[in-house]
Design an enzyme around this catalytic site. Sequence first.
Site, PDB file in Angstrom:
ATOM      1  N   MET A  90      28.541   8.225  27.834  1.00 11.71           N
ATOM      2  CA  MET A  90      28.376   9.565  28.600  1.00 11.71           C
ATOM      3  C   MET A  90      27.999  10.634  27.926  1.00 11.71           C
ATOM      4  O   MET A  90      28.641  11.671  27.990  1.00 11.71           O
ATOM      5  CB  MET A  90      29.524   9.848  29.387  1.00 11.71           C
ATOM      6  CG  MET A  90      30.399   8.807  30.287  1.00 11.71           C
ATOM      7  SD  MET A  90      29.072   8.505  31.493  1.00 11.71           S
ATOM      8  CE  MET A  90      29.262   9.661  32.647  1.00 11.71           C
ATOM      9  N   ASN A 107      20.220   1.026  29.524  1.00 12.91           N
ATOM     10  CA  ASN A 107      21.279   1.720  30.104  1.00 12.91           C
ATOM     11  C   ASN A 107      21.509   1.283  31.405  1.00 12.91           C
ATOM     12  O   ASN A 107      20.619   0.397  32.098  1.00 12.91           O
ATOM     13  CB  ASN A 107      20.885   3.219  30.043  1.00 12.91           C
ATOM     14  CG  ASN A 107      21.980   3.953  30.667  1.00 12.91           C
ATOM     15  OD1 ASN A 107      23.206   3.960  30.497  1.00 12.91           O
ATOM     16  ND2 ASN A 107      21.372   5.035  31.581  1.00 12.91           N
ATOM     17  N   HIS A 109      22.755   2.516  35.213  1.00  9.69           N
ATOM     18  CA  HIS A 109      22.868   3.738  36.185  1.00  9.69           C
ATOM     19  C   HIS A 109      23.305   3.483  37.429  1.00  9.69           C
ATOM     20  O   HIS A 109      22.788   2.891  38.031  1.00  9.69           O
ATOM     21  CB  HIS A 109      21.767   4.865  36.034  1.00  9.69           C
ATOM     22  CG  HIS A 109      22.185   6.082  36.754  1.00  9.69           C
ATOM     23  ND1 HIS A 109      22.865   6.940  36.246  1.00  9.69           N
ATOM     24  CD2 HIS A 109      21.811   6.378  38.030  1.00  9.69           C
ATOM     25  CE1 HIS A 109      23.002   8.011  36.824  1.00  9.69           C
ATOM     26  NE2 HIS A 109      22.405   7.798  38.037  1.00  9.69           N
TER      27      HIS A 109
HETATM   28  C1  GRF Z   1      29.589   2.464  35.211  1.00  5.68           C
HETATM   29  O1  GRF Z   1      29.737   2.942  36.594  1.00  5.68           O
HETATM   30  C2  GRF Z   1      28.395   2.911  34.702  1.00  5.68           C
HETATM   31  O2  GRF Z   1      27.285   2.561  35.728  1.00  5.68           O
HETATM   32  C3  GRF Z   1      28.139   4.313  34.506  1.00  5.68           C
HETATM   33  O3  GRF Z   1      29.554   4.709  33.908  1.00  5.68           O
HETATM   34  C4  GRF Z   1      30.444   3.574  34.292  1.00  5.68           C
HETATM   35  C5  GRF Z   1      30.964   2.962  33.360  1.00  5.68           C
HETATM   36  O4  GRF Z   1      31.992   1.978  33.479  1.00  5.68           O
HETATM   37  N1  GRF Z   1      27.165   4.893  33.711  1.00  5.68           N
HETATM   38  P1  GRF Z   1      32.765   1.133  32.474  1.00  5.68           P
HETATM   39  O5  GRF Z   1      33.007   1.794  31.259  1.00  5.68           O
HETATM   40  O6  GRF Z   1      31.474   0.209  32.013  1.00  5.68           O
HETATM   41  O7  GRF Z   1      33.757   0.492  32.944  1.00  5.68           O
END
Ligand code: GRF
Length: 211
Positions: A90, A107, A109
């Site tokens: 993030m 990535n 999303h």
């Molecule tokens: C997922 O929904 C991903 O698409 C988004 O953040 C979330 C991460 O979940 N970017 P995790 O850490 O992989 O459980």
Amino acid sequence: MKRLVILISGRGSNMEAIVQACAAEGWPATVAAVVSNRPDAAGLAFAAARGIATAVVDHKAYGSREAFDAELARVVDGFSPDLVVLAGFMRILTPGFTARYARRMLNIHPSLLPAFTGLHTHERALAMGCKVAGVTVHFVTAELDHGAIVMQAVVPVQPGDDAQALAARVLAAEHRIYPQSVRWCVEDALAWDGDAVVHHRGGAPQQLLLD
Ligand code: GRF
């Protein structure tokens, strides 16, 4: 063997799905490291328990995005990655960082790009009255949540959905298409067609429609 470095910020469920598929399906790849920008990311414990090297580059310790990205690149490069996999990472990355890993950084999303880049995708999709939602795996460019699309999954929006219910349905799709996309990369199954990416071995479907 291709070397993967996976970047996380939290739970790490996509990272787990990739680690497990890599082992279970015998990919020609190894997860060289899991790197987090948050020391308390839950996914670090999973990786360490699997014997995967872990590292933390805490963004709070750096005065600028450039300084953070420089240290992140130093740490990531220390694991000699063929592919960098952002899995719930993030942080907005600088153009210098994205250029360094051009065409070798993925990535995921949780929207059907190019709709709903950025945060709170599920809330925004519901507020717009979207009838379908989904998730996109794409190569990373300097533009946030942009870049060549490797695979998308579409899920229905159900009557009565709230953001949590929709996020859970989308997450199940994430855990299917992210390992598949990474596998294609490590198997060299993708080809560039201009700025787009196509699957060139047997034309495997780059879309998943769930109901
Ligand atoms: C997922 O929904 C991903 O698409 C988004 O953040 C979330 C991460 O979940 N970017 P995790 O850490 O992989 O459980």
